[in-house]
Design a protein around this motif. Structure first.
Motif, PDB file in Angstrom:
ATOM      1  N   LEU A 487       5.477  -3.364  10.901  1.00  0.00           N
ATOM      2  CA  LEU A 487       6.734  -2.167  11.374  1.00  0.00           C
ATOM      3  C   LEU A 487       7.858  -2.972  10.675  1.00  0.00           C
ATOM      4  O   LEU A 487       9.102  -2.081  10.313  1.00  0.00           O
ATOM      5  CB  LEU A 487       6.708  -1.362  12.499  1.00  0.00           C
ATOM      6  CG  LEU A 487       5.519  -0.547  12.656  1.00  0.00           C
ATOM      7  CD1 LEU A 487       5.153   0.448  13.577  1.00  0.00           C
ATOM      8  CD2 LEU A 487       5.452  -0.132  11.903  1.00  0.00           C
ATOM      9  N   VAL A 488       7.550  -4.559  11.975  1.00  0.00           N
ATOM     10  CA  VAL A 488       9.046  -4.767  11.334  1.00  0.00           C
ATOM     11  C   VAL A 488      10.138  -5.372  10.584  1.00  0.00           C
ATOM     12  O   VAL A 488      10.873  -4.850  10.174  1.00  0.00           O
ATOM     13  CB  VAL A 488       9.477  -6.236  12.631  1.00  0.00           C
ATOM     14  CG1 VAL A 488      10.704  -6.865  12.044  1.00  0.00           C
ATOM     15  CG2 VAL A 488       9.171  -6.178  14.552  1.00  0.00           C
ATOM     16  N   ARG A 489       9.113  -5.553   9.789  1.00  0.00           N
ATOM     17  CA  ARG A 489       9.864  -4.960   8.067  1.00  0.00           C
ATOM     18  C   ARG A 489       9.974  -3.890   7.538  1.00  0.00           C
ATOM     19  O   ARG A 489      11.068  -4.346   6.825  1.00  0.00           O
ATOM     20  CB  ARG A 489       8.364  -6.015   7.315  1.00  0.00           C
ATOM     21  CG  ARG A 489       7.361  -6.481   7.621  1.00  0.00           C
ATOM     22  CD  ARG A 489       6.678  -7.735   6.609  1.00  0.00           C
ATOM     23  NE  ARG A 489       6.119  -8.570   7.360  1.00  0.00           N
ATOM     24  CZ  ARG A 489       4.805  -8.716   6.846  1.00  0.00           C
ATOM     25  NH1 ARG A 489       3.825  -8.000   5.928  1.00  0.00           N
ATOM     26  NH2 ARG A 489       3.813 -10.051   6.410  1.00  0.00           N
ATOM     27  N   PHE A 490      10.060  -2.668   7.268  1.00  0.00           N
ATOM     28  CA  PHE A 490       9.908  -1.793   7.310  1.00  0.00           C
ATOM     29  C   PHE A 490      11.213  -1.035   7.955  1.00  0.00           C
ATOM     30  O   PHE A 490      11.989  -0.554   7.807  1.00  0.00           O
ATOM     31  CB  PHE A 490       8.706  -0.973   6.820  1.00  0.00           C
ATOM     32  CG  PHE A 490       8.075  -1.425   6.231  1.00  0.00           C
ATOM     33  CD1 PHE A 490       8.078  -1.396   4.485  1.00  0.00           C
ATOM     34  CD2 PHE A 490       6.337  -1.767   6.506  1.00  0.00           C
ATOM     35  CE1 PHE A 490       7.527  -1.679   4.090  1.00  0.00           C
ATOM     36  CE2 PHE A 490       5.958  -2.039   6.398  1.00  0.00           C
ATOM     37  CZ  PHE A 490       6.167  -2.247   4.535  1.00  0.00           C
ATOM     38  N   SER A 491      11.520  -1.649   9.343  1.00  0.00           N
ATOM     39  CA  SER A 491      12.448  -1.163  10.566  1.00  0.00           C
ATOM     40  C   SER A 491      13.578  -1.196  10.330  1.00  0.00           C
ATOM     41  O   SER A 491      13.950  -2.044  10.098  1.00  0.00           O
ATOM     42  CB  SER A 491      11.736  -1.239  11.958  1.00  0.00           C
ATOM     43  OG  SER A 491      12.239  -0.484  13.289  1.00  0.00           O
ATOM     44  N   LYS A 492      14.539  -0.555  10.371  1.00  0.00           N
ATOM     45  CA  LYS A 492      16.326  -0.871  10.556  1.00  0.00           C
ATOM     46  C   LYS A 492      16.486  -0.917  12.034  1.00  0.00           C
ATOM     47  O   LYS A 492      17.408  -0.961  12.271  1.00  0.00           O
ATOM     48  CB  LYS A 492      17.353  -0.038   9.930  1.00  0.00           C
ATOM     49  CG  LYS A 492      16.827   0.484   7.845  1.00  0.00           C
ATOM     50  CD  LYS A 492      17.149   1.383   7.060  1.00  0.00           C
ATOM     51  CE  LYS A 492      17.516   1.510   5.653  1.00  0.00           C
ATOM     52  NZ  LYS A 492      18.294   2.268   5.476  1.00  0.00           N
ATOM     53  N   ARG A 493      15.826  -0.809  12.762  1.00  0.00           N
ATOM     54  CA  ARG A 493      15.805  -1.004  14.452  1.00  0.00           C
ATOM     55  C   ARG A 493      15.520  -1.523  15.242  1.00  0.00           C
ATOM     56  O   ARG A 493      14.516  -2.552  14.809  1.00  0.00           O
ATOM     57  CB  ARG A 493      15.432   0.911  15.003  1.00  0.00           C
ATOM     58  CG  ARG A 493      15.896   1.801  14.071  1.00  0.00           C
ATOM     59  CD  ARG A 493      17.572   1.836  14.273  1.00  0.00           C
ATOM     60  NE  ARG A 493      18.170   2.000  15.201  1.00  0.00           N
ATOM     61  CZ  ARG A 493      18.329   4.125  16.216  1.00  0.00           C
ATOM     62  NH1 ARG A 493      17.837   4.555  15.307  1.00  0.00           N
ATOM     63  NH2 ARG A 493      18.813   3.899  17.077  1.00  0.00           N
ATOM     64  N   ASN A 494      15.807  -1.998  15.946  1.00  0.00           N
ATOM     65  CA  ASN A 494      14.595  -3.137  16.854  1.00  0.00           C
ATOM     66  C   ASN A 494      14.116  -2.767  18.168  1.00  0.00           C
ATOM     67  O   ASN A 494      14.164  -3.440  18.760  1.00  0.00           O
ATOM     68  CB  ASN A 494      16.188  -4.549  17.534  1.00  0.00           C
ATOM     69  CG  ASN A 494      16.792  -3.701  18.685  1.00  0.00           C
ATOM     70  OD1 ASN A 494      16.749  -2.416  18.278  1.00  0.00           O
ATOM     71  ND2 ASN A 494      18.006  -4.439  18.766  1.00  0.00           N
ATOM     72  N   ILE A 495      14.206  -1.550  18.155  1.00  0.00           N
ATOM     73  CA  ILE A 495      13.539  -1.041  19.125  1.00  0.00           C
ATOM     74  C   ILE A 495      12.341  -0.142  18.431  1.00  0.00           C
ATOM     75  O   ILE A 495      12.091   0.738  17.641  1.00  0.00           O
ATOM     76  CB  ILE A 495      14.659   0.327  20.397  1.00  0.00           C
ATOM     77  CG1 ILE A 495      15.438   0.033  20.796  1.00  0.00           C
ATOM     78  CG2 ILE A 495      13.886   0.747  20.960  1.00  0.00           C
ATOM     79  CD1 ILE A 495      16.023   0.682  21.650  1.00  0.00           C
ATOM     80  N   PHE A 496      11.161   0.019  19.514  1.00  0.00           N
ATOM     81  CA  PHE A 496       9.903   0.251  19.069  1.00  0.00           C
ATOM     82  C   PHE A 496       9.163   1.326  20.366  1.00  0.00           C
ATOM     83  O   PHE A 496       8.542   0.646  20.916  1.00  0.00           O
ATOM     84  CB  PHE A 496       8.807  -0.587  17.932  1.00  0.00           C
ATOM     85  CG  PHE A 496       9.631  -1.208  17.229  1.00  0.00           C
ATOM     86  CD1 PHE A 496       9.435  -0.659  15.438  1.00  0.00           C
ATOM     87  CD2 PHE A 496       9.872  -2.206  17.347  1.00  0.00           C
ATOM     88  CE1 PHE A 496       9.550  -1.543  14.963  1.00  0.00           C
ATOM     89  CE2 PHE A 496      11.105  -3.655  16.588  1.00  0.00           C
ATOM     90  CZ  PHE A 496      10.428  -2.222  15.001  1.00  0.00           C
TER      91      PHE A 496
END
Length: 592
Positions: A487-496
């Protein structure tokens, strides 16, 4: 040619030939004219109904029709409101303040006539309320809808709402100064010199309409026959405290009784209970019928014995002490009658009841001192008038309106000093116990109305639902670290957000939580998300006020908080996005 085409051509012509400032001035005069006409129609309509219902009453006999008239009026009002107009009534001025604060000053078009119809039925059949609040709602609706029609901004629409209320009040009392001050004190939270002029125009036009069509036939008027005596000042000081306490009693009783009657389930059941109860009170105390200005006129003219007309107690007309007891009973019961009328579904306001109670209070104060011979005889008419100002000042939290209204009604400023003394003391007395008026208290307690705090006012305009961020990628608590890294690879945010199958937020994981282990192959296979997550410091609801949300940000020191409604995860709200929305709202207000 269609109306919309004509309107478009007019608006184009207006933009080319008339600047917005001058156009608002012209529009304010039009609104004052229409509001004045509405006030005249309502006033005359109610008087026609009342005269038709009571013309055969004999003053030396109790009239049992008092038991049925209020019930009929309230039931007709409820049926009209529920099945035809499909509106909710209540305190009309409170609704206008809410509309200005939360609905961009857009008043429903039906309110340009609905309150006139419903209040005519309620008050015409004896409902113990006033016509002022309904006509203020009507005038405000006229101002708002004309502002919308000609594409004026929120701030200009709000000003036109004030113009509508000023025109309505000035027309119903023939008091242009009081109309302007009422709009400033009660309706509008901010006023400048440039916006003051449209209010003056609307108020003057409203008065001219009333004078032209009705002459001096206002709700009531009185020419002073006795001046102010400085030696009476100590008694006016005591009257100020007394009217403040009576204002408190009125406010508390109205709130309490309205709460009790609203516990009755079903609109028609509520109307039945309230109407029957009100009819019984009016049968025992006929002066409670309708607005009560006839009672005030009796007191001002020194004809207090007329209060016993149409009652069971007509035979006691010559008893000085019984009249005093009768007046005390009216004073104590009037707030109950007003609350029963409004709470059971009737249409009306507390403006007239506050004047009624004030007149009763002032008269009773002077009457008791005179019969007890405590001092030189006091002018009961002067104390009646000043008492009206005192209670109105306390109940409405509008001392300037109260002062100038009574001054204009009496066609002079002879009583200006005692009016100022009593109004100021009354307002100070009730303010010690009740910080807000009946109009504003429910709104302020809910955070729907904010006075004298620019930051909070701008924040209250922000709709939290519109700034919720839903682009954060969620992860299941039973997923592996590897799935999270994907998910980190596609996310532009640092909160999941960690969300389970029921869409409940069970925790959050930040990029900092996994930074040291996210590239370890073994950890990516074996570590489960629920061992990495932690709870957010708190959460908010999209239904919360912005003031409450900002307090949570302040207390937690967080920059992002989850939004949860009814236990379900909705998204996140960030402090930076709130600040950005705040800045845009502030810039827009400054431009307007």
């Amino acid at each position: 040619m269609k109306f919309n085409d004509l309107l478009l051509k007019f608006l184009i012509w207006r933009v080319k030939h008339i600047n917005t400032k001058n156009f608002v001035l012209i529009t304010s005069g039009v609104i004052g004219l229409i509001a004045g006409l509405a006030a005249v129609v309502l006033k005359e309509g109610v008087h026609i109904i009342q005269k038709a219902l009571t013309r055969d009453f004999q003053q030396d006999l109790a009239n049992y029709l008092y038991l049925s008239y209020p019930l009929i009026g309230i039931i007709l009002t409820v049926l009209l409101t529920k099945y035809i107009l499909k509106e909710k009534l209540g305190h009309g001025i409170t609704d206008i303040l809410y509309t200005i604060s939360k609905k961009s000053s857009i008043v429903k078009r039906t309110k340009t006539f609905s309150r006139m119809l419903t209040s005519a039925l309620t008050v015409g059949f004896g409902g113990s309320v006033g016509l002022e609040a309904p006509i203020v709602v009507t005038g405000s609706a006229i101002g708002s809808n004309i502002g919308r029609l000609v594409h004026l901004s929120y701030k200009q629409r709000t000003l036109l709402i004030g113009c509508g209320s000023a025109g309505a009040i000035s027309a119903i009392f023939n008091s242009p100064i009081a109309g302007v001050i009422f709009s400033i004190e009660v309706i509008l939270s901010e006023i400048t010199i440039s916006s003051f002029i449209p209010l003056l125009i609307a108020s003057v036009v409203g008065t001219l309409v009333s004078l032209t069509l009705l002459g001096d036939d206002v709700l009531f008027s009185f020419t002073l026959t006795e001046g102010f005596t400085a030696a009476d000042t100590p008694f006016y000081l005591f009257l100020g405290v007394f009217t403040g306490l009576v204002s408190l009693y009125f406010t508390r009783v109205v709130g309490k009784v309205e709460g009790l009657i609203k516990n009755v389930k079903g609109d028609l059941n509520r109307a039945l209970v309230g109407g029957v109860s009100l009819g019984f009170l009016i049968f025992i105390l006929p002066p409670l019928y309708g607005e009560g200005y006839e009672t005030i006129t009796f007191l001002l003219e020194g004809n207090a014995t007329n209060l016993l007309n149409n009652s069971l107690f007509f035979s006691e007309i010559n008893s000085v002490f019984f009249i005093a007891l009768f007046v005390i009973a009216i004073l104590l019961v009037k707030p109950v009658a007003t609350a029963l009328t409004i709470g059971s579904g009737g249409s009306g306001g507390i403006f007239a009841p506050s004047l009624f109670i004030g007149g009763i209070t002032g008269y009773l104060f002077a009457y008791l001192i005179n019969i007890l011979e405590i001092a030189e005889p006091l002018s009961t008419s002067n104390f009646t008038l000043v008492g009206m100002s005192g209670v109105m000042s306390g109940v409405l939290h509008a001392p300037l309106t109260a002062i100038f209204l009574i001054a204009e009604i009496t066609s002079g400023y002879t009583l200006f000093v005692p009016l100022m003394i009593v109004s100021a003391i009354s307002y100070s007395t009730i303010s010690y116990f009740e910080k807000y008026s009946l109009y504003t208290k429910p709104l302020i307690e809910k955070g729907d109305l904010i006075y004298h705090d620019k930051d909070r006012q701008v924040l209250s305009l922000i709709d939290l639902k519109k700034i919720v961020e839903t682009d954060l990628l969620t992860i299941n608590p039973n997923a592996t670290l590897g799935a999270l890294v994907d998910l980190v690879r596609f996310s532009k945010r640092n909160i999941f957000p960690v969300v389970n199958e029921e869409q409940q937020l069970v925790g959050i994981v930040t990029l900092d939580d996994i930074r040291e282990i996210m590239f370890d192959p073994e950890s990516r296979k074996n570590i489960i998300v629920n061992t990495l997550m932690h709870s957010p410091p708190t959460h908010v609801s999209s239904k919360e006020s912005m003031q409450s949300v900002m307090i949570k940000f302040e207390n937690t020191g967080a920059w992002n908080l989850p939004v949860i409604d009814d236990g379900k995860y909705i998204g996140f709200v960030s402090k930076s996005r709130i600040f950005n929305a705040y800045r845009k709202k502030l810039i827009r207000q400054q431009i307007e």
